[in-house]
Design a protein around this motif. Sequence first.
Motif, mmCIF file in Angstrom:
data_model
loop_
_atom_site.group_PDB
_atom_site.id
_atom_site.type_symbol
_atom_site.label_atom_id
_atom_site.label_comp_id
_atom_site.label_asym_id
_atom_site.label_seq_id
_atom_site.Cartn_x
_atom_site.Cartn_y
_atom_site.Cartn_z
ATOM 1 N N LEU A 6 -0.115 -5.955 -13.353
ATOM 2 C CA LEU A 6 0.339 -6.581 -12.114
ATOM 3 C C LEU A 6 0.805 -7.994 -12.419
ATOM 4 O O LEU A 6 0.028 -8.823 -12.892
ATOM 5 C CB LEU A 6 -0.798 -6.603 -11.088
ATOM 6 N N VAL A 54 -2.392 -0.370 -14.352
ATOM 7 C CA VAL A 54 -1.369 -1.258 -13.815
ATOM 8 C C VAL A 54 -1.396 -2.607 -14.514
ATOM 9 O O VAL A 54 -2.466 -3.176 -14.733
ATOM 10 C CB VAL A 54 -1.581 -1.462 -12.294
ATOM 11 N N LYS A 76 -8.425 0.718 -4.285
ATOM 12 C CA LYS A 76 -8.090 2.072 -4.737
ATOM 13 C C LYS A 76 -8.806 2.437 -6.031
ATOM 14 O O LYS A 76 -8.730 3.578 -6.478
ATOM 15 C CB LYS A 76 -6.578 2.203 -4.970
ATOM 16 N N LEU A 121 -5.036 -2.716 -4.875
ATOM 17 C CA LEU A 121 -5.277 -1.922 -6.085
ATOM 18 C C LEU A 121 -6.767 -1.826 -6.396
ATOM 19 O O LEU A 121 -7.256 -0.770 -6.810
ATOM 20 C CB LEU A 121 -4.516 -2.515 -7.265
ATOM 21 N N ASN A 122 -7.502 -2.910 -6.191
ATOM 22 C CA ASN A 122 -8.935 -2.908 -6.426
ATOM 23 C C ASN A 122 -9.643 -1.928 -5.484
ATOM 24 O O ASN A 122 -10.535 -1.188 -5.904
ATOM 25 C CB ASN A 122 -9.490 -4.321 -6.269
ATOM 26 N N MET A 158 -6.569 -2.493 -13.871
ATOM 27 C CA MET A 158 -5.399 -3.365 -13.946
ATOM 28 C C MET A 158 -5.677 -4.614 -14.753
ATOM 29 O O MET A 158 -6.819 -5.008 -14.953
ATOM 30 C CB MET A 158 -4.942 -3.748 -12.545
ATOM 31 N N ILE A 187 -8.101 1.116 -9.045
ATOM 32 C CA ILE A 187 -7.115 1.158 -10.121
ATOM 33 C C ILE A 187 -7.486 0.147 -11.204
ATOM 34 O O ILE A 187 -7.784 -1.009 -10.916
ATOM 35 C CB ILE A 187 -5.700 0.836 -9.579
ATOM 36 N N THR A 208 0.833 -1.205 0.000
ATOM 37 C CA THR A 208 0.000 0.000 0.000
ATOM 38 C C THR A 208 0.866 1.252 0.000
ATOM 39 O O THR A 208 0.620 2.191 -0.771
ATOM 40 C CB THR A 208 -0.944 0.006 1.222
ATOM 41 N N VAL A 225 2.692 1.753 -3.463
ATOM 42 C CA VAL A 225 1.871 2.181 -4.608
ATOM 43 C C VAL A 225 1.031 3.421 -4.295
ATOM 44 O O VAL A 225 0.110 3.738 -5.038
ATOM 45 C CB VAL A 225 0.973 1.029 -5.125
#
Length: 139
Positions: free
Chosen positions: A63, A61, A83, A80-81, A87, A85, A49, A52
């Motif tokens: 990943l 992203v 946030k 990431l999910n 990806m 984002i 966390t 990023v």
Amino acid sequence: MKYVILVSHGKFAEGLANALSMLVGKREDIIAVGLEDGKSVDEFAQLFTDTVSKITTDDEVILLGDLIGGSPLTNAVNVLNNKGIKMVVIGGMNLPVALTSVLMKDTFALENLAEQVLQEAHGALREFKIEADDDDDDI
């Protein structure tokens, strides 16, 4: 910006990032985070966390993780999910997958990138055979 993020057990991600830098130079769009031996999954999630934190919903992203279903990859996906984002996630990373991701990330839309990366990476996996030459004993 499109980032390539490498996550792994141990120092594999950092080592792969180092190998990538030998091929494509040091780049700020390549991030590597590993779940160190003796560290908890929660500690990894916090480290990831923090690492990023500069990535925003305007970014995308790619990943890459060492194992599908492994703690580093699943925790990274969750972070990431949460946030929001965008990806694409690929497990089973290796140098051809990572290099292809870095070189192709700005050429293809995120939706098509995984297919392209996996096709290229698949082509890079081959058996290296040494064939004996009857005229020469050297390899």
